[in-house]
Design a protein around this motif. Structure first.
Motif, PDB file in Angstrom:
ATOM      1  N   THR A 181     -43.631 -79.237  -4.057  1.00 39.27           N
ATOM      2  CA  THR A 181     -43.005 -80.411  -4.646  1.00 39.27           C
ATOM      3  C   THR A 181     -43.205 -80.404  -6.154  1.00 39.27           C
ATOM      4  N   VAL A 182     -42.478 -81.274  -6.834  1.00 39.63           N
ATOM      5  CA  VAL A 182     -42.590 -81.379  -8.290  1.00 39.63           C
ATOM      6  C   VAL A 182     -44.013 -81.791  -8.668  1.00 39.63           C
ATOM      7  N   LYS A 183     -44.611 -82.680  -7.863  1.00 40.04           N
ATOM      8  CA  LYS A 183     -45.970 -83.133  -8.155  1.00 40.04           C
ATOM      9  C   LYS A 183     -46.950 -81.976  -8.081  1.00 40.04           C
ATOM     10  N   GLU A 184     -46.802 -81.134  -7.059  1.00 39.64           N
ATOM     11  CA  GLU A 184     -47.697 -79.983  -6.899  1.00 39.64           C
ATOM     12  C   GLU A 184     -47.507 -78.991  -8.047  1.00 39.64           C
ATOM     13  N   ASN A 214     -49.258 -80.179 -10.999  1.00 37.65           N
ATOM     14  CA  ASN A 214     -50.695 -79.938 -10.877  1.00 37.65           C
ATOM     15  C   ASN A 214     -51.046 -78.482 -11.178  1.00 37.65           C
ATOM     16  N   ARG A 215     -50.100 -77.577 -11.004  1.00 41.38           N
ATOM     17  CA  ARG A 215     -50.328 -76.168 -11.275  1.00 41.38           C
ATOM     18  C   ARG A 215     -49.919 -75.790 -12.704  1.00 41.38           C
ATOM     19  N   THR A 216     -49.590 -76.786 -13.495  1.00 41.05           N
ATOM     20  CA  THR A 216     -49.170 -76.532 -14.874  1.00 41.05           C
ATOM     21  C   THR A 216     -50.285 -76.941 -15.831  1.00 41.05           C
ATOM     22  N   ASP A 217     -50.697 -76.004 -16.644  1.00 41.29           N
ATOM     23  CA  ASP A 217     -51.726 -76.251 -17.666  1.00 41.29           C
ATOM     24  C   ASP A 217     -51.049 -76.137 -19.023  1.00 41.29           C
ATOM     25  N   GLU A 218     -50.934 -77.336 -19.669  1.00 42.62           N
ATOM     26  CA  GLU A 218     -50.180 -77.429 -20.920  1.00 42.62           C
ATOM     27  C   GLU A 218     -48.745 -76.939 -20.674  1.00 42.62           C
ATOM     28  N   ASN A 219     -48.401 -75.744 -21.190  1.00 42.33           N
ATOM     29  CA  ASN A 219     -47.014 -75.272 -21.005  1.00 42.33           C
ATOM     30  C   ASN A 219     -46.941 -74.057 -20.068  1.00 42.33           C
ATOM     31  N   GLU A 220     -48.028 -73.776 -19.335  1.00 40.74           N
ATOM     32  CA  GLU A 220     -48.056 -72.619 -18.445  1.00 40.74           C
ATOM     33  C   GLU A 220     -48.154 -73.068 -16.992  1.00 40.74           C
ATOM     34  N   MET A 221     -47.124 -72.624 -16.180  1.00 36.45           N
ATOM     35  CA  MET A 221     -47.114 -72.940 -14.750  1.00 36.45           C
ATOM     36  C   MET A 221     -47.505 -71.686 -13.981  1.00 36.45           C
ATOM     37  N   ILE A 244     -39.076 -76.418 -10.348  1.00 35.37           N
ATOM     38  CA  ILE A 244     -39.666 -75.844 -11.571  1.00 35.37           C
ATOM     39  C   ILE A 244     -38.956 -76.387 -12.804  1.00 35.37           C
ATOM     40  N   ALA A 245     -37.605 -76.476 -12.724  1.00 36.67           N
ATOM     41  CA  ALA A 245     -36.825 -76.974 -13.862  1.00 36.67           C
ATOM     42  C   ALA A 245     -37.161 -78.425 -14.163  1.00 36.67           C
ATOM     43  N   ALA A 246     -37.657 -79.161 -13.148  1.00 40.82           N
ATOM     44  CA  ALA A 246     -37.987 -80.580 -13.371  1.00 40.82           C
ATOM     45  C   ALA A 246     -39.226 -80.740 -14.243  1.00 40.82           C
ATOM     46  N   VAL A 247     -40.067 -79.705 -14.286  1.00 37.03           N
ATOM     47  CA  VAL A 247     -41.262 -79.748 -15.145  1.00 37.03           C
ATOM     48  C   VAL A 247     -40.855 -79.109 -16.472  1.00 37.03           C
ATOM     49  N   THR A 248     -40.258 -79.884 -17.310  1.00 38.54           N
ATOM     50  CA  THR A 248     -39.613 -79.367 -18.525  1.00 38.54           C
ATOM     51  C   THR A 248     -40.592 -78.802 -19.552  1.00 38.54           C
ATOM     52  N   LYS A 249     -41.825 -79.254 -19.516  1.00 39.29           N
ATOM     53  CA  LYS A 249     -42.767 -78.785 -20.540  1.00 39.29           C
ATOM     54  C   LYS A 249     -43.244 -77.365 -20.289  1.00 39.29           C
ATOM     55  N   ALA A 250     -43.047 -76.854 -19.050  1.00 41.59           N
ATOM     56  CA  ALA A 250     -43.533 -75.509 -18.711  1.00 41.59           C
ATOM     57  C   ALA A 250     -42.522 -74.477 -19.186  1.00 41.59           C
ATOM     58  N   ASN A 251     -42.863 -73.779 -20.286  1.00 36.03           N
ATOM     59  CA  ASN A 251     -41.989 -72.705 -20.779  1.00 36.03           C
ATOM     60  C   ASN A 251     -42.580 -71.319 -20.493  1.00 36.03           C
ATOM     61  N   SER A 252     -43.681 -71.302 -19.742  1.00 31.22           N
ATOM     62  CA  SER A 252     -44.289 -70.042 -19.310  1.00 31.22           C
ATOM     63  C   SER A 252     -44.482 -70.122 -17.802  1.00 31.22           C
ATOM     64  N   GLN A 296     -33.457 -71.820 -18.841  1.00 27.93           N
ATOM     65  CA  GLN A 296     -33.155 -71.189 -20.125  1.00 27.93           C
ATOM     66  C   GLN A 296     -34.233 -71.448 -21.195  1.00 27.93           C
ATOM     67  N   HIS A 297     -35.113 -72.409 -20.918  1.00 26.28           N
ATOM     68  CA  HIS A 297     -36.142 -72.751 -21.908  1.00 26.28           C
ATOM     69  C   HIS A 297     -37.365 -71.826 -21.817  1.00 26.28           C
ATOM     70  N   LEU A 298     -37.404 -70.953 -20.808  1.00 27.20           N
ATOM     71  CA  LEU A 298     -38.580 -70.090 -20.622  1.00 27.20           C
ATOM     72  C   LEU A 298     -38.778 -69.129 -21.797  1.00 27.20           C
ATOM     73  N   ILE A 299     -40.056 -69.008 -22.188  1.00 22.76           N
ATOM     74  CA  ILE A 299     -40.430 -68.041 -23.235  1.00 22.76           C
ATOM     75  C   ILE A 299     -41.163 -66.854 -22.615  1.00 22.76           C
ATOM     76  N   LYS A 300     -41.904 -67.128 -21.534  1.00 20.20           N
ATOM     77  CA  LYS A 300     -42.659 -66.067 -20.871  1.00 20.20           C
ATOM     78  C   LYS A 300     -42.417 -66.143 -19.367  1.00 20.20           C
ATOM     79  N   LEU A 301     -42.144 -64.979 -18.751  1.00 18.93           N
ATOM     80  CA  LEU A 301     -41.868 -64.938 -17.318  1.00 18.93           C
ATOM     81  C   LEU A 301     -42.550 -63.707 -16.731  1.00 18.93           C
ATOM     82  N   ASP A 302     -43.388 -63.975 -15.701  1.00 20.17           N
ATOM     83  CA  ASP A 302     -44.110 -62.892 -15.040  1.00 20.17           C
ATOM     84  C   ASP A 302     -43.646 -62.803 -13.585  1.00 20.17           C
TER      85      ASP A 302
END
Length: 313
Positions: free
Chosen positions: A6-9, A12-19, A34-42, A62-68
């Motif tokens: 879920t978006v809530k989970e 919870n797995r997002t630290d600053e801008n890293e999910m 994932i797209a609903a958590v807009t602050k996560a760009n990694s 499209q806002h992603l800067i880092k993708l693993d």
């Protein structure tokens, strides 16, 4: 069974801008959540069982800067990877990729790329390199983007050539259709002119035939009149001639009968002897006369027939 995140989970797995979604056994990426958590760009999706990225992945993230995406089972990447134009770091280590989408040519901000341990053929391996350290991964990013730009350019050139050929074919086809249409129009016009000329000639023939027909009718009337007059004259002549012959025949017959009965009772009479001799001579003359008369009558009839034929013709 895989648990739906879920978006809530995800928050919870997002630290600053890293999910961090690694090591969760994910097979289907929850791209909408994932797209609903807009602050996560990694985004870290490493060490999962992802075979295919869902439709809309690149468009919604499209806002992603880092993708693993390392250590998954990806066999293909979306054709619209070029939409991730903010992407700077991409890790695709240890997957099952066989080719790189040409849209990588649009990743203008890509600075780091790891493509080790995939199923590329030798043509891709020369571009990708070894990626054994940070420098080689940076070089890999530059080389791949450059190579995909070249491929995109070649593809666009080929597309333009095909488009040009197609346009030329369409233009040739259109020109051919115009020529065919023009020929049909010309043939139709010629046919119309031919029918018009034919109609005018028929009208002229009718105009010329009218006086001739009138003359023929007048001539026929005249011929019929002449024939009628000739026939009437013939009838009149035959009637007159026949009447004369009949009168003469009756007179001769009467005289002969009178002489016959008289001389029958007076056979010794000298006059009867002379009359009998005279009668015989008269009979001889009459025979000659009748023969001549018949010949004249035949000649008259033949002349009359010739005259009728001449008038008729």
């Amino acid at each position: 069974m895989e648990t739906k995140l879920t978006v809530k989970e995800l928050k919870n797995r997002t630290d600053e801008n890293e999910m961090d979604l690694s090591l969760l056994g994910i097979t289907k990426v929850p791209v909408k959540e994932i797209a609903a958590v807009t602050k996560a760009n990694s985004l870290d999706l490493s060490c999962n069982r992802i075979v295919l990225l869902p439709v809309g992945f690149c468009g919604m993230l499209q806002h992603l800067i880092k993708l693993d995406l390392s250590k998954n089972q990806l066999e293909n990447l979306p054709d619209d990877m070029g939409k991730l134009q903010q992407l700077q770091h991409l890790d695709l280590y240890q997957n099952k990729l066989k080719k790189i989408p040409i849209s990588f040519s649009q990743l203008k901000n890509l600075r780091w790329l790891d493509l080790k341990e995939n199923n590329f053929d030798s043509s891709y391996l020369n571009i990708v390199g070894d990626c054994l350290d940070d420098k080689q991964c940076r070089t890999c990013a530059v080389n791949v983007v450059k190579a995909m730009k070249s491929a995109a350019s070649d593809q666009e050139r080929k597309r333009q050539q095909e488009l040009k050929v197609k346009r030329e074919e369409e233009a040739a086809k259109k020109k051919e259709e115009e020529i065919v249409a023009l020929e049909k129009k010309r043939a139709k016009k010629l046919e119309k002119e031919r029918r018009k000329i034919q109609w005018e000639e028929e009208q002229k023939l009718k105009e010329l035939a009218a006086p001739v027909e009138e003359v023929d009718n007048t001539r026929n009337v005249s011929v019929e009149s002449e024939v009628f007059e000739t026939i009437e004259e013939t009838k009149s002549s035959k009637s007159c001639f026949g009447s004369c012959i009949m009168a003469l025949f009756i007179a001769v017959t009467a005289v002969t009968l009178g002489v016959y009965y008289y001389c029958k009772n007076h056979s010794s009479d000298q006059n009867c002897i002379v009359l009998n001799q005279t009668t015989e001579k008269i009979y001889d003359v009459l025979k000659i006369w009748l023969k001549s008369t018949l010949e004249m009558l035949k000649f008259f009839v033949d002349s009359l027939r010739d005259k009728v034929q001449h008038v008729t013709n």
